[in-house]
Design a protein around this motif. Structure first.
Motif, mmCIF file in Angstrom:
data_model
loop_
_atom_site.group_PDB
_atom_site.id
_atom_site.type_symbol
_atom_site.label_atom_id
_atom_site.label_comp_id
_atom_site.label_asym_id
_atom_site.label_seq_id
_atom_site.Cartn_x
_atom_site.Cartn_y
_atom_site.Cartn_z
ATOM 1 N N GLU A 94 5.734 3.244 7.613
ATOM 2 C CA GLU A 94 5.981 4.585 7.087
ATOM 3 C C GLU A 94 4.686 5.395 6.983
ATOM 4 O O GLU A 94 4.693 6.609 7.176
ATOM 5 N N SER A 95 3.592 4.725 6.655
ATOM 6 C CA SER A 95 2.330 5.454 6.468
ATOM 7 C C SER A 95 1.614 5.724 7.787
ATOM 8 O O SER A 95 0.878 6.717 7.917
ATOM 9 N N GLU A 96 1.814 4.873 8.781
ATOM 10 C CA GLU A 96 1.030 4.979 10.012
ATOM 11 C C GLU A 96 1.828 5.454 11.218
ATOM 12 O O GLU A 96 1.253 6.022 12.157
ATOM 13 N N LYS A 141 3.644 -0.043 5.808
ATOM 14 C CA LYS A 141 2.666 0.202 6.872
ATOM 15 C C LYS A 141 3.267 1.109 7.950
ATOM 16 O O LYS A 141 2.627 2.053 8.425
#
Length: 392
Positions: free
Chosen positions: A370-372, A368
């Motif tokens: 890393e993606s956001e 989460k």
């Protein structure tokens, strides 16, 4: 024979001998090339290197040669030997001279004899004859024959064209010839573990591409210098093989994550970032894997849960040669290979390590973040574009 002249170094290898004829021939040639490079590095003169089945012979009278050659990856042991003709009489004469030189009053000895090729005597015959010759030469010293635990063991190897007589065996590094197993990227820091891990994979035949992630504002110059110096020490084990060293700026990545992510996951994020950058370097250099100094449970990022997170979604071989070793075993190896004194020099450790790091991390949380919260692709590209490359 009063002045014994050790004119040759017998070089033994191990697992190469069980390879197919084609593979063994290839690996022997690599091993010989590495022996030549090691001798040249130490300015040791030699006249020739000869291959016979199961043995390599270096024609050199330099007393340093056996110990120097023993440090070549793939060499199981070496011996300084005296060469003579292939007859039993000549072998007995040299064995007696060696016995006279090394066996003192009341000491015990044994003869370890073997022969290869067509001879009109057996190995047992050679052992008895040489033993009798040694006994006769030193009988006034009241020697004893002890076949199980002798004070001195004299080895006699009689082959087709010559005999090799010797008494000393120097244990070698073992493993596979460097360069026989392709290339790998080695993550090397200024600590104790990572150079040992790199050395272990070198010992298995891998050329390494050292990569140092410079945490910049979170470490001092002394820590960076330790990393560079351990790489230089590893280079001493691989003469004839250049090191292409990458120094990758990493401090900005850590700063970004500490500002935007869960600080307790800093070390896990750090390792994932290292892997992703290292993989791009490996692809560029044609390397087959990544080497780390991880040892299970040693630090927060190396718990089984966090190792799982660090590897999640990474489709590239990552090797942890130290994974089952404890710290004392690793320290002993570092001492042996010459990196320990460098790694324990005073330096400021990484200041990005959180006071309470995550020990039992969860994949969902790091994914989460890393993606956001961070732009992984941009950080990887920036790090690679700013990497400094040095050839050693």
């Amino acid at each position: 024979m009063e002045d014994l002249k050790y004119d040759t170094v017998m070089v033994r290898y191990g697992e190469l001998a069980i390879k197919s004829e084609q593979v063994r021939n290839k690996y022997e040639k690599i091993l010989i090339k590495n022996i030549e490079a090691m001798l040249d590095l130490h300015k040791i003169e030699y006249q020739e290197i000869v291959r016979e089945r199961g043995r390599i012979y270096v024609i050199s009278e330099d007393k340093r040669a056996p110990a120097v050659i023993s440090n070549v990856f793939g060499v199981v042991s070496t011996s300084p030997v005296i060469t003579t003709g292939p007859t039993l009489e000549e072998s007995c004469k040299v064995a007696a001279a060696i016995g006279k030189e090394v066996i003192k009053d009341g000491e015990s000895f044994a003869i370890n004899a073997r022969r290869a090729g067509a001879h009109d005597f057996t190995s047992q015959d050679a052992g008895r004859k040489c033993g009798d010759a040694v006994w006769e030469a030193i009988k006034d010293r009241h020697p004893r024959v002890d076949l199980k635990n002798p004070d001195h063991e004299i080895f006699v190897e009689i082959r087709e064209e010559r005999s090799y007589i010797f008494t000393g065996v120097i244990r070698g590094t073992g493993g596979m010839p460097l360069g026989s197993q392709g290339k790998m990227v080695a993550l090397v820091s200024g600590g104790i573990d990572s150079p040992v891990a790199a050395w272990m994979m070198m010992r298995r035949g891998c050329e390494i591409i050292p990569v140092y992630f410079n945490n910049e504002q979170y470490v001092d110059e002394a820590y960076t210098q330790k990393a560079i110096d351990t790489i230089r020490k590893l280079k001493e084990w691989s003469p004839g093989h250049d090191f292409k060293v990458y120094e990758v700026p990493h401090g900005e990545c850590l700063r970004t994550f500490r500002e935007r992510g869960n600080i307790r996951y800093t070390c896990v994020f750090c390792k994932r970032m290292m892997y992703k950058v290292a993989i791009e370097i490996a692809k560029k250099e044609g390397a087959h894997g990544i080497i780390t100094g991880s040892s299970l449970g040693q630090v927060a990022s190396q718990t089984s849960e966090n190792l799982l997170i660090e590897h999640h979604g990474i489709d590239f071989p990552i090797y942890h040669p130290l994974i089952g070793l404890d710290k004392n075993e690793i320290v002993d190896m570092a001492q042996r290979i010459g990196t320990l004194d460098i790694s324990v020099r005073p330096a400021m450790g990484c200041q990005a390590v959180p006071k309470h790091p995550a020990i039992h991390g969860r994949i969902e949380e790091i994914m989460k973040m890393e993606s956001e919260q961070v732009d992984f692709d941009k950080m990887i590209g920036d790090a690679l574009s700013r990497a400094r490359i040095t050839i050693m």
